[in-house]
Design an enzyme around this catalytic site. Sequence first.
Site, PDB file in Angstrom:
ATOM      1  N   TYR A 157      17.678 -22.679 -20.200  1.00 53.55           N
ATOM      2  CA  TYR A 157      18.051 -23.998 -19.692  1.00 53.55           C
ATOM      3  C   TYR A 157      19.157 -23.884 -18.642  1.00 53.55           C
ATOM      4  CZ  TYR A 157      19.411 -28.948 -19.823  1.00 53.55           C
ATOM      5  OH  TYR A 157      19.709 -30.250 -19.492  1.00 53.55           O
ATOM      6  N   ALA A 158      20.197 -23.106 -18.942  1.00 55.06           N
ATOM      7  CA  ALA A 158      21.314 -22.946 -18.013  1.00 55.06           C
ATOM      8  C   ALA A 158      20.853 -22.285 -16.719  1.00 55.06           C
ATOM      9  CB  ALA A 158      22.428 -22.129 -18.661  1.00 55.06           C
ATOM     10  N   ALA A 159      19.971 -21.291 -16.836  1.00 58.41           N
ATOM     11  CA  ALA A 159      19.468 -20.631 -15.635  1.00 58.41           C
ATOM     12  C   ALA A 159      18.670 -21.606 -14.774  1.00 58.41           C
ATOM     13  CB  ALA A 159      18.597 -19.437 -16.033  1.00 58.41           C
ATOM     14  N   SER A 160      17.836 -22.422 -15.421  1.00 63.79           N
ATOM     15  CA  SER A 160      17.033 -23.390 -14.658  1.00 63.79           C
ATOM     16  C   SER A 160      17.920 -24.417 -13.968  1.00 63.79           C
ATOM     17  CB  SER A 160      16.022 -24.081 -15.577  1.00 63.79           C
ATOM     18  OG  SER A 160      16.649 -24.964 -16.492  1.00 63.79           O
ATOM     19  N   LYS A 161      18.952 -24.866 -14.657  1.00 66.66           N
ATOM     20  CA  LYS A 161      19.815 -25.898 -14.079  1.00 66.66           C
ATOM     21  C   LYS A 161      20.748 -25.327 -13.018  1.00 66.66           C
ATOM     22  CE  LYS A 161      18.271 -29.473 -16.332  1.00 66.66           C
ATOM     23  NZ  LYS A 161      17.574 -30.551 -15.604  1.00 66.66           N
ATOM     24  N   ILE A 190      25.178 -36.688 -23.119  1.00 63.97           N
ATOM     25  CA  ILE A 190      24.722 -38.058 -22.944  1.00 63.97           C
ATOM     26  C   ILE A 190      23.858 -38.433 -24.145  1.00 63.97           C
ATOM     27  CG2 ILE A 190      23.554 -39.674 -21.393  1.00 63.97           C
ATOM     28  CD1 ILE A 190      26.009 -38.291 -20.146  1.00 63.97           C
TER      29      ILE A 190
END
Length: 249
Positions: A157-161, A190
């Site tokens: 997730y962090a890599a994609s973002k 959120i």
Amino acid sequence: MAELMDRVAIVTGGSRGIGRATSLALAREGATVIACARNAERLSTLPAEAADQRCIGKLVTRALDVRESDKVEKWVDEIASDFGRIDILVNNAGITRDGLVMNMTDEQFDDVVATNLRSVFQLTRAVAKHMVRARFGRIVNITSISGIMGNAGQANYAASKAGVIGLTKSVAKELSRRGVTCNAVAPGFIKTDMTNVLSEKVKEQVRPLIPLQRFGEPEEVAAAIAFLASPASGYITGQVLVVDGGLHM
């Protein structure tokens, strides 16, 4: 106010959370909003919700699985043909497949990158030709503070973002001379389906780390997105607007 009157906007991942709030926020400002999601049934109540909120714009729904890369360009071209233009693109669709990196499978990594990053590239590429021709466009990509800070258990997730941030800045440099801006919004914690799965214990551990001492509302992120889509943001491009209650600070 009707700052987006006569504008046509696409919002991916529009059936829930930030995407749903953004679709309504843009419609309130007068835009014709095409809210899309893989699950068309979840979109079915959105037009009625827009009517209840007395949105002055038009809100329509269309099914799109952003992972089906062979269909994205044709889908975008159909939108441009049906509505005459595409002024705004909000790349919001995203998923998580969390796990420690040493246990993460190739499939978990590839699924997240395909949805969160590759689709942003493909949708941006597809709308760019329409925006460049019109010499106007607003592209807003949804990244995350995980893409800035990293997060244990979210290497994919962090890599994609993080990739979304690099893509945003590159597109901003390429398209700016044609009147097209490209910016990103990086939400923190959120109140969405992604954070609803967290245990109360984890939420209580995280909340004190946020200077504002609370999780954000989808509408607060939507307001930032609507600003970057509005005439007021015309001299802003290649930026990442962090909406995280001060957590990253």
